[in-house]
Design a protein around this motif. Sequence first.
Motif, PDB file in Angstrom:
ATOM      1  N   UNK A  36       0.809  -1.214   0.000  1.00  0.00           N
ATOM      2  CA  UNK A  36       0.000   0.000   0.000  1.00  0.00           C
ATOM      3  C   UNK A  36       0.847   1.270   0.000  1.00  0.00           C
ATOM      4  N   UNK A  37       2.163   1.136   0.104  1.00  0.00           N
ATOM      5  CA  UNK A  37       3.044   2.303   0.180  1.00  0.00           C
ATOM      6  C   UNK A  37       2.954   3.137  -1.094  1.00  0.00           C
ATOM      7  N   UNK A  38       2.861   4.459  -0.905  1.00  0.00           N
ATOM      8  CA  UNK A  38       2.825   5.386  -2.031  1.00  0.00           C
ATOM      9  C   UNK A  38       4.253   5.741  -2.414  1.00  0.00           C
ATOM     10  N   UNK A  39       4.479   5.863  -3.717  1.00  0.00           N
ATOM     11  CA  UNK A  39       5.812   6.113  -4.243  1.00  0.00           C
ATOM     12  C   UNK A  39       5.908   7.504  -4.844  1.00  0.00           C
ATOM     13  N   UNK A  83      12.038  -4.831  -7.941  1.00  0.00           N
ATOM     14  CA  UNK A  83      12.528  -3.819  -8.874  1.00  0.00           C
ATOM     15  C   UNK A  83      12.381  -2.404  -8.310  1.00  0.00           C
ATOM     16  N   UNK A  84      11.274  -2.140  -7.622  1.00  0.00           N
ATOM     17  CA  UNK A  84      11.101  -0.833  -6.987  1.00  0.00           C
ATOM     18  C   UNK A  84      12.150  -0.613  -5.898  1.00  0.00           C
ATOM     19  N   UNK A  85      12.457  -1.654  -5.148  1.00  0.00           N
ATOM     20  CA  UNK A  85      13.505  -1.535  -4.123  1.00  0.00           C
ATOM     21  C   UNK A  85      14.839  -1.177  -4.773  1.00  0.00           C
ATOM     22  N   UNK A  86      15.121  -1.763  -5.933  1.00  0.00           N
ATOM     23  CA  UNK A  86      16.342  -1.413  -6.666  1.00  0.00           C
ATOM     24  C   UNK A  86      16.330   0.066  -7.048  1.00  0.00           C
ATOM     25  N   UNK A  87      15.166   0.552  -7.501  1.00  0.00           N
ATOM     26  CA  UNK A  87      15.046   1.956  -7.888  1.00  0.00           C
ATOM     27  C   UNK A  87      15.177   2.884  -6.681  1.00  0.00           C
ATOM     28  N   UNK A  88      14.704   2.447  -5.515  1.00  0.00           N
ATOM     29  CA  UNK A  88      14.880   3.223  -4.285  1.00  0.00           C
ATOM     30  C   UNK A  88      16.370   3.331  -3.976  1.00  0.00           C
ATOM     31  N   UNK A  89      17.068   2.203  -4.062  1.00  0.00           N
ATOM     32  CA  UNK A  89      18.503   2.205  -3.779  1.00  0.00           C
ATOM     33  C   UNK A  89      19.292   3.049  -4.778  1.00  0.00           C
ATOM     34  N   UNK A  90      18.802   3.150  -6.011  1.00  0.00           N
ATOM     35  CA  UNK A  90      19.455   3.970  -7.034  1.00  0.00           C
ATOM     36  C   UNK A  90      19.121   5.455  -6.892  1.00  0.00           C
ATOM     37  N   UNK A  91      18.205   5.773  -5.966  1.00  0.00           N
ATOM     38  CA  UNK A  91      17.822   7.160  -5.758  1.00  0.00           C
ATOM     39  C   UNK A  91      16.830   7.679  -6.783  1.00  0.00           C
ATOM     40  N   UNK A  92      16.143   6.788  -7.482  1.00  0.00           N
ATOM     41  CA  UNK A  92      15.163   7.175  -8.483  1.00  0.00           C
ATOM     42  C   UNK A  92      13.749   7.281  -7.921  1.00  0.00           C
ATOM     43  N   UNK A  93      13.486   6.572  -6.818  1.00  0.00           N
ATOM     44  CA  UNK A  93      12.144   6.508  -6.236  1.00  0.00           C
ATOM     45  C   UNK A  93      12.263   6.648  -4.720  1.00  0.00           C
ATOM     46  N   UNK A  94      11.283   7.317  -4.129  1.00  0.00           N
ATOM     47  CA  UNK A  94      11.206   7.445  -2.672  1.00  0.00           C
ATOM     48  C   UNK A  94       9.896   6.825  -2.218  1.00  0.00           C
ATOM     49  N   UNK A  95       9.936   6.132  -1.110  1.00  0.00           N
ATOM     50  CA  UNK A  95       8.741   5.520  -0.529  1.00  0.00           C
ATOM     51  C   UNK A  95       8.201   6.462   0.516  1.00  0.00           C
ATOM     52  N   UNK A  96       6.931   6.859   0.363  1.00  0.00           N
ATOM     53  CA  UNK A  96       6.318   7.735   1.346  1.00  0.00           C
ATOM     54  C   UNK A  96       5.875   6.933   2.551  1.00  0.00           C
ATOM     55  N   UNK A  97       5.784   7.605   3.671  1.00  0.00           N
ATOM     56  CA  UNK A  97       5.395   6.952   4.910  1.00  0.00           C
ATOM     57  C   UNK A  97       4.025   6.313   4.760  1.00  0.00           C
ATOM     58  N   UNK A  98       3.896   5.147   5.311  1.00  0.00           N
ATOM     59  CA  UNK A  98       2.622   4.438   5.255  1.00  0.00           C
ATOM     60  C   UNK A  98       2.127   4.224   6.695  1.00  0.00           C
ATOM     61  N   UNK A  99       1.180   3.376   6.860  1.00  0.00           N
ATOM     62  CA  UNK A  99       0.582   3.120   8.169  1.00  0.00           C
ATOM     63  C   UNK A  99       1.615   2.530   9.133  1.00  0.00           C
ATOM     64  N   UNK A 100       1.610   3.056  10.335  1.00  0.00           N
ATOM     65  CA  UNK A 100       2.456   2.554  11.419  1.00  0.00           C
ATOM     66  C   UNK A 100       1.551   1.935  12.482  1.00  0.00           C
ATOM     67  N   UNK A 101       2.151   1.262  13.430  1.00  0.00           N
ATOM     68  CA  UNK A 101       1.356   0.654  14.505  1.00  0.00           C
ATOM     69  C   UNK A 101       0.553   1.695  15.283  1.00  0.00           C
ATOM     70  N   UNK A 102       1.098   2.917  15.403  1.00  0.00           N
ATOM     71  CA  UNK A 102       0.407   3.938  16.183  1.00  0.00           C
ATOM     72  C   UNK A 102      -0.413   4.899  15.316  1.00  0.00           C
ATOM     73  N   UNK A 103      -0.653   4.535  14.044  1.00  0.00           N
ATOM     74  CA  UNK A 103      -1.460   5.388  13.159  1.00  0.00           C
ATOM     75  C   UNK A 103      -2.890   5.481  13.663  1.00  0.00           C
ATOM     76  N   UNK A 104      -3.474   6.648  13.476  1.00  0.00           N
ATOM     77  CA  UNK A 104      -4.845   6.872  13.940  1.00  0.00           C
ATOM     78  C   UNK A 104      -5.843   6.207  12.992  1.00  0.00           C
ATOM     79  N   UNK A 105      -7.066   6.134  13.463  1.00  0.00           N
ATOM     80  CA  UNK A 105      -8.154   5.596  12.646  1.00  0.00           C
ATOM     81  C   UNK A 105      -8.318   6.429  11.370  1.00  0.00           C
ATOM     82  N   UNK A 106      -8.232   7.757  11.503  1.00  0.00           N
ATOM     83  CA  UNK A 106      -8.396   8.655  10.350  1.00  0.00           C
ATOM     84  C   UNK A 106      -7.289   8.417   9.314  1.00  0.00           C
ATOM     85  N   UNK A 107      -6.065   8.210   9.769  1.00  0.00           N
ATOM     86  CA  UNK A 107      -4.959   7.942   8.838  1.00  0.00           C
ATOM     87  C   UNK A 107      -5.170   6.618   8.109  1.00  0.00           C
TER      88      UNK A 107
END
Length: 122
Positions: A36-39, A83-107
């Motif tokens: 579900x992570x946004x890129x 492949x996306x992980x490879x692109x992250x390591x190459x500095x081409x893609x960033x993974x935006x923060x996703x749900x954490x254990x302490x994320x609110x219901x609204x998030x």
Amino acid sequence: MATETPPADDASAAVRVRPFTLTAGRTKPRVELPVEATLRRLGSASAGPVEAHLTRILEVCDRRSVAEVAALVAMPIGVVRVLLADLVELGQVRVQTTIQEDSTYAERRDLIERTLRGLRTL
């Protein structure tokens, strides 16, 4: 002896590559990538790698989830994650923060709604 030209279906099948060959047999990404992570693309697709499959992923990944990218490039999600992980390591893609254990219901609800909207546009 005349040589027959294979039908178009056979020709396209011969060009297909097994997914694990695109990842050199790797099945686990080196970077944590929830489906579900946004890129975010950090550069243009033309400034990225020359491999066609990576370029295709770069062209569609901006502001989409890992699952959406896999659907858009018609590749197995496990392969796309590697492949996306490879692109992250190459500095081409960033993974935006996703749900954490302490994320609110609204998030959590917001993430589900964004994911559903994205999947409906496919």
